[in-house]
Enzyme design. Sequence first.
Site, PDB file in Angstrom:
ATOM      1  N   CYS B  95       1.166  -0.772  -0.431  1.00  0.00           N
ATOM      2  CA  CYS B  95      -0.070   0.049   0.159  1.00  0.00           C
ATOM      3  C   CYS B  95       0.402   1.121   0.045  1.00  0.00           C
ATOM      4  CB  CYS B  95      -0.472  -0.298   1.059  1.00  0.00           C
ATOM      5  SG  CYS B  95      -2.296   1.518   1.473  1.00  0.00           S
ATOM      6  N   HIS B 137      -8.718  -3.514  -2.711  1.00  0.00           N
ATOM      7  CA  HIS B 137      -8.222  -2.351  -1.549  1.00  0.00           C
ATOM      8  C   HIS B 137      -8.301  -1.399  -1.482  1.00  0.00           C
ATOM      9  CE1 HIS B 137      -3.555  -1.463   0.215  1.00  0.00           C
ATOM     10  NE2 HIS B 137      -4.663  -0.857  -0.238  1.00  0.00           N
ATOM     11  N   GLU B 138      -8.693  -0.412  -2.755  1.00  0.00           N
ATOM     12  CA  GLU B 138      -9.252   1.024  -2.212  1.00  0.00           C
ATOM     13  C   GLU B 138     -10.576   0.887  -1.910  1.00  0.00           C
ATOM     14  OE1 GLU B 138      -7.204   2.753  -3.319  1.00  0.00           O
ATOM     15  OE2 GLU B 138      -5.199   1.208  -4.173  1.00  0.00           O
ATOM     16  N   HIS B 141      -9.857   1.312   1.518  1.00  0.00           N
ATOM     17  CA  HIS B 141      -9.614   2.479   2.107  1.00  0.00           C
ATOM     18  C   HIS B 141     -11.022   3.173   2.548  1.00  0.00           C
ATOM     19  CE1 HIS B 141      -5.350   2.900   2.151  1.00  0.00           C
ATOM     20  NE2 HIS B 141      -5.104   2.049   0.879  1.00  0.00           N
TER      21      HIS B 141
END
Lengths: 85, 164
Positions: B95, B137-138, B141
Amino acid sequence: MLSVYGADRPGIVAAIARAVADHNGNITDLNTRVIGSPNRPVYAMVLEIHMPGGPQSEAFQAALERLKPTLGVDITLRPIESVNL
Amino acid sequence: VAVRPIRLYPDPILKRPTAPVDLTDPALPDLVQDLLDSLEASPGVALAAPQIGHPVRMIVVDVTRKKGAHGHGRVVLINPRVLHQDGPRVVREGCLSVPDYTGNVRRFEQTVVEGTSPDGRVVILTASGFEAQAYQHEIDHLDGTLFLDRLDSLSTDLFRRRGR
């Protein structure tokens, strides 16, 4: 599975273990590391715990929420998912 | 309209859930451009708005920035959400906000994501492999979740990057 991350300081393990015990949970695995950069160390701890009422116990989650500001750590609780292959 | 510095953990903005984007906000085009410019200046393939200091639900993904990776190209998604995912597997990922480490996490081989494009169209796309991993993954966030939160073991699943 309980993840705890934050600035290193005395008492993080003690307070988390206390919260688990207070809710009749068992710690079945625990590992810790100091990560981050030397000038900004981050204490990291991942615990596998077994909670008799399941991990979704609201009282336990509330206790963890209270610990976040007190200890200055981030705490994430998630169920252990296993994949059958 | 500028490259914003990438926020690094333990910056608290990375751990907070983000707010939905108001599509009529006049500041929206500038934020989109900041996200695009910041991705362009970074060594990564994707960014989420909180990583550049905006706690709102917007991501950009372009896995073709990585040599040999295939996908939909550069896609900005506003208020994205995962509609479906399938094919769990353990993959290694890093990341931009946790620069010195990579970790083994569980992701899904296929994912269907819905969101709105900057020009207001509803977008539904199906991603697989590395691109599916990037979208997961995004979107993590946007919920204040880092790959660190998905590790099962600090001793076996977390790795310090070489050469640092």
